[in-house]
Scaffold this motif. Structure first.
Motif, PDB file in Angstrom:
ATOM      1  N   GLN A 124      24.625 -37.548  18.162  1.00 45.80           N
ATOM      2  CA  GLN A 124      23.576 -38.465  17.703  1.00 45.80           C
ATOM      3  C   GLN A 124      24.187 -39.743  17.128  1.00 45.80           C
ATOM      4  O   GLN A 124      23.732 -40.856  17.405  1.00 45.80           O
ATOM      5  CB  GLN A 124      22.690 -37.813  16.638  1.00 45.80           C
ATOM      6  N   THR A 149      17.261 -37.351  26.505  1.00 47.00           N
ATOM      7  CA  THR A 149      16.706 -37.463  25.153  1.00 47.00           C
ATOM      8  C   THR A 149      15.507 -36.546  25.014  1.00 47.00           C
ATOM      9  O   THR A 149      14.760 -36.325  25.973  1.00 47.00           O
ATOM     10  CB  THR A 149      16.288 -38.903  24.812  1.00 47.00           C
ATOM     11  N   GLU A 152      13.541 -38.346  19.578  1.00 44.21           N
ATOM     12  CA  GLU A 152      14.575 -39.270  19.114  1.00 44.21           C
ATOM     13  C   GLU A 152      15.964 -38.641  19.127  1.00 44.21           C
ATOM     14  O   GLU A 152      16.920 -39.249  18.644  1.00 44.21           O
ATOM     15  CB  GLU A 152      14.230 -39.754  17.701  1.00 44.21           C
ATOM     16  N   ARG A 153      16.089 -37.443  19.685  1.00 42.35           N
ATOM     17  CA  ARG A 153      17.365 -36.752  19.711  1.00 42.35           C
ATOM     18  C   ARG A 153      18.048 -36.929  21.053  1.00 42.35           C
ATOM     19  O   ARG A 153      17.426 -36.856  22.113  1.00 42.35           O
ATOM     20  CB  ARG A 153      17.176 -35.250  19.472  1.00 42.35           C
TER      21      ARG A 153
END
Length: 293
Positions: A124, A149, A152-153
């Motif tokens: 990340q 993805t 948001e990871r």
């Protein structure tokens, strides 16, 4: 612990149709010696390869330092001072992941300082600098990676590339900016081109891991390469010429380096590569290496 040594591989992203999602670690390495000092910041940039030193900052804006600081903050460690010696071999602005390798170096060094193993948060931190994880994941994990993805990871999985694949890179003197070449991409693409490229990206995973005889078809792309071609016409022509000879060639990352996925480690004799530095680069198997003392 006062000295941390990091060795990080170059990477080639996209691999034709795998835009921002496929990456390959290559056996060309930047090395950094990071020493913890009592105060201040000192950076020595030592050019041992194709990357020039004229545009490398030697202050807090240095990418290794920025990544190191951010990762240290995440891990809750606060070194008083730093002395970096950077041995650069990965050429800058050529599509071989030099920025991602610098970020991975900084993140890996911070984890070593914190005496913690690299984990999912390391990806990340590294991928967050670029907004996509293909290059960073390849430099972190080695081998062949599939990145994506979830919300948001950033996520990535390392797959074992087929042992017969022998990458060759053709590096021109021309430099290229990722931001500039992304600016050449349209906001929308035809549905047929998107569907074609999705199929080829899926085939690329199979070809790279199990069926290298399918690599020529698997590296075909309609999503990004032809839009970027005006930025590096010589590289685009080399890709065309190699593919005409049956070689699975593509632009490496944002270019202008050309990646050829061969099984013999050489390019056809009849293809003109006089304006390129041609080198066989084996696939790096293990990703970033860290030693601390």
């Amino acid at each position: 612990m006062t000295l941390i040594e990091v060795k990080v591989p170059a990477s080639s992203a996209n691999l034709g149709p795998g835009f921002d999602s496929l990456g390959l670690a290559l056996a060309l390495y930047d090395r950094v010696e990071l020493r913890i000092t009592d105060a201040g910041l000192k950076i020595e940039v030592i050019d041992v390869g194709a990357g020039g030193v004229e545009d490398v900052p030697t202050d807090e804006s240095h990418l290794v330092v920025r990544a190191f600081r951010r990762a240290c903050e995440h891990l809750g460690v606060r070194p008083p001072g730093l002395h970096l010696r950077c041995f650069n071999a990965i050429p800058h602005a050529r599509g071989l992941g030099s920025s991602a390798s610098a970020v991975v170096t900084g993140v890996a060094a911070a984890y070593a300082l914190a005496e913690k193993p690299l984990d999912e948060d390391a990806l990340q931190l590294a991928a967050g600098f670029e907004g996509h994880a293909d290059n960073a994941a390849a430099s972190l994990l080695g081998g062949f990676v599939v990145a994506w993805t979830e919300g948001e990871r950033f996520r990535a999985e390392r797959l074992q590339p087929h042992h017969d694949i022998r990458p060759v890179v053709a590096v021109p003197a021309l430099r290229s900016s990722t931001d500039a070449t992304r600016g050449l991409l349209p906001a929308q693409v035809p549905h047929a081109d998107a569907a074609f490229t999705a199929g080829r990206a899926a085939l690329a995973v199979h070809a790279l891991t199990s069926r290298p005889d399918l690599l020529l078809s698997a590296t075909e792309d309609r999503l990004h390469q032809h839009y970027r071609a005006p930025a590096y016409p010589a590289s685009s022509e080399l890709v065309r010429a190699l593919r005409a000879e049956g070689v699975a060639a593509a632009i490496s990352g944002a270019g202008p380096t050309v990646l050829a996925l061969t099984t013999g480690g050489i390019l056809p004799a009849g293809v003109d590569v006089t304006s390129f530095d041609v080198t066989e680069l084996p696939i790096d198997p293990g990703g970033v290496q860290v030693a601390a003392q």
